[in-house]
Design a protein around this motif. Structure first.
Motif, PDB file in Angstrom:
ATOM      1  N   ALA A 155       0.834  -1.205   0.000  1.00 41.96           N
ATOM      2  CA  ALA A 155       0.000   0.000   0.000  1.00 41.96           C
ATOM      3  C   ALA A 155       0.867   1.252   0.000  1.00 41.96           C
ATOM      4  CB  ALA A 155      -0.922  -0.004   1.214  1.00 41.96           C
ATOM      5  N   GLY A 156       0.345   2.318  -0.586  1.00 39.25           N
ATOM      6  CA  GLY A 156       1.104   3.555  -0.714  1.00 39.25           C
ATOM      7  C   GLY A 156       1.039   4.423   0.519  1.00 39.25           C
ATOM      8  N   SER A 157       1.344   3.865   1.671  1.00 39.35           N
ATOM      9  CA  SER A 157       1.354   4.627   2.915  1.00 39.35           C
ATOM     10  C   SER A 157       2.439   4.077   3.819  1.00 39.35           C
ATOM     11  CB  SER A 157       0.005   4.529   3.633  1.00 39.35           C
ATOM     12  OG  SER A 157       0.122   4.976   4.973  1.00 39.35           O
ATOM     13  N   LYS A 158       3.222   4.956   4.416  1.00 38.36           N
ATOM     14  CA  LYS A 158       4.330   4.496   5.241  1.00 38.36           C
ATOM     15  C   LYS A 158       3.871   3.919   6.575  1.00 38.36           C
ATOM     16  CE  LYS A 158       5.314   9.169   7.023  1.00 38.36           C
ATOM     17  NZ  LYS A 158       6.332  10.231   7.056  1.00 38.36           N
ATOM     18  N   TYR A 159       2.576   3.993   6.878  1.00 36.25           N
ATOM     19  CA  TYR A 159       2.061   3.374   8.094  1.00 36.25           C
ATOM     20  C   TYR A 159       1.211   2.140   7.788  1.00 36.25           C
ATOM     21  CZ  TYR A 159       3.798   7.452  10.518  1.00 36.25           C
ATOM     22  OH  TYR A 159       4.621   8.427  11.017  1.00 36.25           O
ATOM     23  N   SER A 160       1.306   1.631   6.571  1.00 36.33           N
ATOM     24  CA  SER A 160       0.586   0.420   6.193  1.00 36.33           C
ATOM     25  C   SER A 160       1.529  -0.771   6.264  1.00 36.33           C
ATOM     26  CB  SER A 160       0.028   0.552   4.777  1.00 36.33           C
ATOM     27  OG  SER A 160      -0.892   1.617   4.707  1.00 36.33           O
ATOM     28  N   TYR A 161       0.990  -1.920   6.648  1.00 37.59           N
ATOM     29  CA  TYR A 161       1.849  -3.094   6.740  1.00 37.59           C
ATOM     30  C   TYR A 161       1.062  -4.359   6.412  1.00 37.59           C
ATOM     31  CZ  TYR A 161      -0.233  -3.964  11.366  1.00 37.59           C
ATOM     32  OH  TYR A 161      -1.109  -4.210  12.395  1.00 37.59           O
ATOM     33  N   THR A 162       1.797  -5.364   5.948  1.00 37.21           N
ATOM     34  CA  THR A 162       1.252  -6.669   5.607  1.00 37.21           C
ATOM     35  C   THR A 162       1.921  -7.705   6.497  1.00 37.21           C
ATOM     36  OG1 THR A 162       0.878  -5.995   3.320  1.00 37.21           O
ATOM     37  CG2 THR A 162       0.982  -8.358   3.750  1.00 37.21           C
ATOM     38  N   ASP A 163       1.138  -8.645   7.018  1.00 37.43           N
ATOM     39  CA  ASP A 163       1.702  -9.645   7.930  1.00 37.43           C
ATOM     40  C   ASP A 163       2.770 -10.493   7.253  1.00 37.43           C
ATOM     41  OD1 ASP A 163       0.159  -8.880  10.103  1.00 37.43           O
ATOM     42  OD2 ASP A 163      -1.454 -10.282   9.635  1.00 37.43           O
ATOM     43  N   SER A 164       2.471 -11.018   6.056  1.00 39.94           N
ATOM     44  CA  SER A 164       3.429 -11.915   5.417  1.00 39.94           C
ATOM     45  C   SER A 164       3.219 -11.963   3.916  1.00 39.94           C
ATOM     46  CB  SER A 164       3.301 -13.333   5.993  1.00 39.94           C
ATOM     47  OG  SER A 164       2.001 -13.836   5.760  1.00 39.94           O
ATOM     48  N   VAL A 165       4.325 -12.131   3.204  1.00 44.54           N
ATOM     49  CA  VAL A 165       4.318 -12.412   1.766  1.00 44.54           C
ATOM     50  C   VAL A 165       5.142 -13.678   1.572  1.00 44.54           C
ATOM     51  CG1 VAL A 165       5.009 -11.645  -0.525  1.00 44.54           C
ATOM     52  CG2 VAL A 165       4.050  -9.997   1.102  1.00 44.54           C
ATOM     53  N   ILE A 166       4.516 -14.716   1.010  1.00 42.41           N
ATOM     54  CA  ILE A 166       5.166 -16.014   0.849  1.00 42.41           C
ATOM     55  C   ILE A 166       5.049 -16.435  -0.610  1.00 42.41           C
ATOM     56  CG2 ILE A 166       5.134 -18.445   1.534  1.00 42.41           C
ATOM     57  CD1 ILE A 166       3.899 -17.491   4.216  1.00 42.41           C
ATOM     58  N   VAL A 167       6.187 -16.690  -1.248  1.00 36.33           N
ATOM     59  CA  VAL A 167       6.227 -17.109  -2.650  1.00 36.33           C
ATOM     60  C   VAL A 167       7.001 -18.417  -2.729  1.00 36.33           C
ATOM     61  CG1 VAL A 167       6.993 -16.523  -4.976  1.00 36.33           C
ATOM     62  CG2 VAL A 167       6.112 -14.724  -3.474  1.00 36.33           C
ATOM     63  N   ASN A 168       6.354 -19.465  -3.220  1.00 38.03           N
ATOM     64  CA  ASN A 168       6.990 -20.778  -3.343  1.00 38.03           C
ATOM     65  C   ASN A 168       6.762 -21.346  -4.741  1.00 38.03           C
ATOM     66  OD1 ASN A 168       7.816 -20.936  -0.605  1.00 38.03           O
ATOM     67  ND2 ASN A 168       5.802 -21.686   0.005  1.00 38.03           N
ATOM     68  N   ASN A 169       7.775 -22.019  -5.282  1.00 39.21           N
ATOM     69  CA  ASN A 169       7.623 -22.812  -6.511  1.00 39.21           C
ATOM     70  C   ASN A 169       6.946 -22.027  -7.631  1.00 39.21           C
ATOM     71  OD1 ASN A 169       8.582 -25.244  -5.132  1.00 39.21           O
ATOM     72  ND2 ASN A 169       6.605 -25.212  -4.092  1.00 39.21           N
ATOM     73  N   THR A 170       7.350 -20.776  -7.786  1.00 41.47           N
ATOM     74  CA  THR A 170       6.661 -19.868  -8.700  1.00 41.47           C
ATOM     75  C   THR A 170       7.637 -19.257  -9.690  1.00 41.47           C
ATOM     76  OG1 THR A 170       4.803 -19.369  -7.230  1.00 41.47           O
ATOM     77  CG2 THR A 170       5.451 -17.638  -8.760  1.00 41.47           C
ATOM     78  N   ILE A 171       7.138 -18.938 -10.882  1.00 38.32           N
ATOM     79  CA  ILE A 171       7.919 -18.257 -11.909  1.00 38.32           C
ATOM     80  C   ILE A 171       7.260 -16.919 -12.209  1.00 38.32           C
ATOM     81  CG2 ILE A 171       8.705 -18.321 -14.308  1.00 38.32           C
ATOM     82  CD1 ILE A 171       8.823 -21.354 -14.097  1.00 38.32           C
ATOM     83  N   MET A 172       8.046 -15.840 -12.150  1.00 33.29           N
ATOM     84  CA  MET A 172       7.576 -14.506 -12.523  1.00 33.29           C
ATOM     85  C   MET A 172       8.513 -13.964 -13.594  1.00 33.29           C
ATOM     86  SD  MET A 172       6.743 -12.777  -8.794  1.00 33.29           S
ATOM     87  CE  MET A 172       5.732 -13.600  -7.551  1.00 33.29           C
ATOM     88  N   HIS A 173       7.945 -13.392 -14.657  1.00 26.63           N
ATOM     89  CA  HIS A 173       8.807 -12.869 -15.719  1.00 26.63           C
ATOM     90  C   HIS A 173       8.101 -11.788 -16.525  1.00 26.63           C
ATOM     91  CE1 HIS A 173       6.832 -15.255 -19.007  1.00 26.63           C
ATOM     92  NE2 HIS A 173       6.631 -16.134 -18.039  1.00 26.63           N
ATOM     93  N   ASP A 174       8.910 -11.025 -17.257  1.00 27.01           N
ATOM     94  CA  ASP A 174       8.427  -9.980 -18.161  1.00 27.01           C
ATOM     95  C   ASP A 174       7.482  -9.021 -17.448  1.00 27.01           C
ATOM     96  OD1 ASP A 174       9.537 -10.703 -20.942  1.00 27.01           O
ATOM     97  OD2 ASP A 174       8.730 -12.609 -20.216  1.00 27.01           O
ATOM     98  N   SER A 175       7.958  -8.472 -16.331  1.00 34.06           N
ATOM     99  CA  SER A 175       7.199  -7.492 -15.560  1.00 34.06           C
ATOM    100  C   SER A 175       8.183  -6.471 -15.002  1.00 34.06           C
ATOM    101  CB  SER A 175       6.418  -8.177 -14.436  1.00 34.06           C
ATOM    102  OG  SER A 175       5.498  -9.116 -14.973  1.00 34.06           O
ATOM    103  N   LYS A 176       7.677  -5.444 -14.308  1.00 36.64           N
ATOM    104  CA  LYS A 176       8.558  -4.374 -13.847  1.00 36.64           C
ATOM    105  C   LYS A 176       9.362  -4.779 -12.614  1.00 36.64           C
ATOM    106  CE  LYS A 176       8.723   0.461 -12.408  1.00 36.64           C
ATOM    107  NZ  LYS A 176       7.954   1.699 -12.147  1.00 36.64           N
ATOM    108  N   THR A 177       8.685  -5.237 -11.555  1.00 36.54           N
ATOM    109  CA  THR A 177       9.328  -5.637 -10.302  1.00 36.54           C
ATOM    110  C   THR A 177       8.522  -6.795  -9.726  1.00 36.54           C
ATOM    111  OG1 THR A 177      10.094  -3.379  -9.860  1.00 36.54           O
ATOM    112  CG2 THR A 177      10.018  -4.859  -7.984  1.00 36.54           C
ATOM    113  N   THR A 178       9.161  -7.668  -8.966  1.00 35.21           N
ATOM    114  CA  THR A 178       8.413  -8.805  -8.418  1.00 35.21           C
ATOM    115  C   THR A 178       7.649  -8.409  -7.154  1.00 35.21           C
ATOM    116  OG1 THR A 178      10.307  -9.604  -7.120  1.00 35.21           O
ATOM    117  CG2 THR A 178      10.076 -10.419  -9.371  1.00 35.21           C
TER     118      THR A 178
END
Length: 449
Positions: A155-178
């Motif tokens: 989120a676009g706020s310096k006081y916003s937070y997310t508990d967890s981001v988990i990425v497993n067995n995944t392929i990401m490509h041809d995009s700006k940032t992961t």
């Protein structure tokens, strides 16, 4: 600690009164199912199915709900594909609002160079000091590509937070940032056994100067067995960047058993491949392979006095066909990781993802949701074994009392389905537990008579 955290996620999700819905392939079927889904819903997409949308679709789709989307059960099946019928405009696959969580598994998302984000956490406050709290974002066994912006955006706020981001067995490509949490925070980040290539800007960015929100929500991260190739393709940045904000002292980061290669072609030069700053608990970077970097003399930059760098090498992994996304390692001299497995995403080692598809063997232990659910009185429990194991499948009440032993014995590698007849049980909520060696998973099922 990480295992306990993931177990808590499972318990939290199982504790919801959720429904499981089969979503048929077609145009608009997925967005309609999401609009109708209740909190905790599980949407099952058809393996090999095509799901198309022609609107700014899935916008507002999650609100404050927790939603799970499931695709293929193992690599012998084809991922269902989610994409657009009419490219153009500014779109997102999923928007998360305050309190929302999302898990996607076994699905391909094709942005057709029109969709901005797979997931965007949305700031809905009235002032920049308002706090937004998001739950978990889990991406497992997916392919995500051709997005115009970041795959997972905080989120676009310096006081916003997310508990967890988990990425497993995944392929990401041809995009700006992961993954990009510059103006927000994420408490726990885990990226394992995944591949990223042809990424135009940062491979990963967490935090930034002046981010006061990070002072209270500091990121702990584990990045293990990942392959990063052709990152910062047109806008040279760091492949992995983490910066503590104002007053922030980040928790420990561990980056290991990974490959970062072919970074030297970008417009700007002399960027570090890994830059980790402001970590009170230090950073551990070991068993890394670097090749053809923008700044080979300074691949790692860390201003914390407590960082450990060990067993890093500079060697060409000799990927088989990077233009077509085949990162099979052909350099037999490349050392193994600290755990004895091939460096980088292990699917590109001696046994590749292609081999898995041909053999029909799963890549990992997994347990599917029983089907049908709710049921009366019979249902099926399916699980996947990447190798032969002694398996136990048992059913328990909400109070933990064992009421049935569905199976106990030896099973070969592969996908197995166990029938369960609950004719002797009363209506209610039950849990089934599958154990195979050190692997354990628990899921909820509902018996309605």
């Amino acid at each position: 600690m990480k295992q306990l955290f993931l177990l808590l996620l499972t318990v939290i999700f199982c504790g919801l009164a959720y429904s499981q819905t089969a979503v048929l392939p077609g145009d608009g079927t997925l967005s309609a199912a999401l609009a109708a889904a209740s909190d905790g819903a599980v949407l099952q997409l058809s393996p090999g199915g095509l799901y198309t949308e022609n609107i700014q679709f899935l916008l507002d789709s999650l609100k404050a709900r927790k939603i799970m989307l499931l695709g293929r059960a193992n690599v012998s099946q084809t991922m269902p594909k989610v994409t657009l019928t009419t490219p153009g405009g500014t779109r997102n696959f999923f928007l998360l609002y305050n309190g929302a969580s999302l898990k996607v598994k076994g699905i391909e998302f094709d942005g057709t160079d029109s969709v901005a984000h797979l997931v965007q956490c949305v700031f809905t406050g009235t002032a920049n000091t308002d706090t937004m709290h998001f739950g978990y974002i889990i991406v497992d066994d997916c392919e995500i590509h051709h997005l115009t912006n970041t795959v997972i955006e905080g989120a676009g706020s310096k006081y916003s937070y997310t508990d967890s981001v988990i990425v497993n067995n995944t392929i990401m490509h041809d995009s700006k940032t992961t993954i990009h949490f510059k103006a927000a925070a994420v408490d726990y980040l885990s990226i394992k056994n995944s591949t990223f290539y042809r990424i135009r800007s940062y491979g990963l960015r967490i935090g930034g100067p002046g981010n006061a929100g990070l002072a209270n929500h500091t990121t702990e991260a584990v990045i293990d067995h990942t392959t990063w190739n052709d990152i910062t393709k047109t806008d040279e940045r760091q492949v992995l960047l983490c910066e503590g904000g104002t007053g922030a002292n980040l928790k420990q980061w561990t980056v290991k058993n990974s490959i970062i290669a072919n970074q030297s072609h970008a417009v700007q030069q002399n960027q570090n491949a890994i830059s980790l700053k402001g970590m009170a608990n230090g950073a551990i970077i070991n068993n890394m392979c670097f090749w053809d970097l923008s700044n080979p003399a300074a691949a790692i930059n860390s201003n914390t006095p407590l960082h450990i760098v060990a067993d890093t090498i500079s060697m060409n992994p000799q990927f088989k066909d990077t233009a077509n996304g085949d990162f099979t390692i052909q350099n037999a001299a490349l050392p193994k990781g600290a755990d004895g497995l091939v460096l980088g995403d292990t699917r590109w080692g001696p046994r590749t993802a292609v081999d898995d598809v041909v053999s029909g063997l799963p890549r990992e232990f997994s347990v599917d949701q029983n089907f049908p659910n709710p049921f009366n009185p019979t249902t099926s429990i399916r699980f996947s074994l990447p190798r032969a194991s002694n398996v136990s499948v048992k059913v328990f009440t909400l109070l933990g009392q064992e009421v049935a032993s569905v199976f106990s014995g030896y099973k070969a590698a592969g996908v197995h389905t166990m029938p369960f007849n609950a004719a002797h049980l009363g209506s209610g909520v039950y849990f089934y537990k599958v154990e195979a060696g050190k692997f354990v998973d628990v899921k909820k099922m509902v018996l309605v008579k």
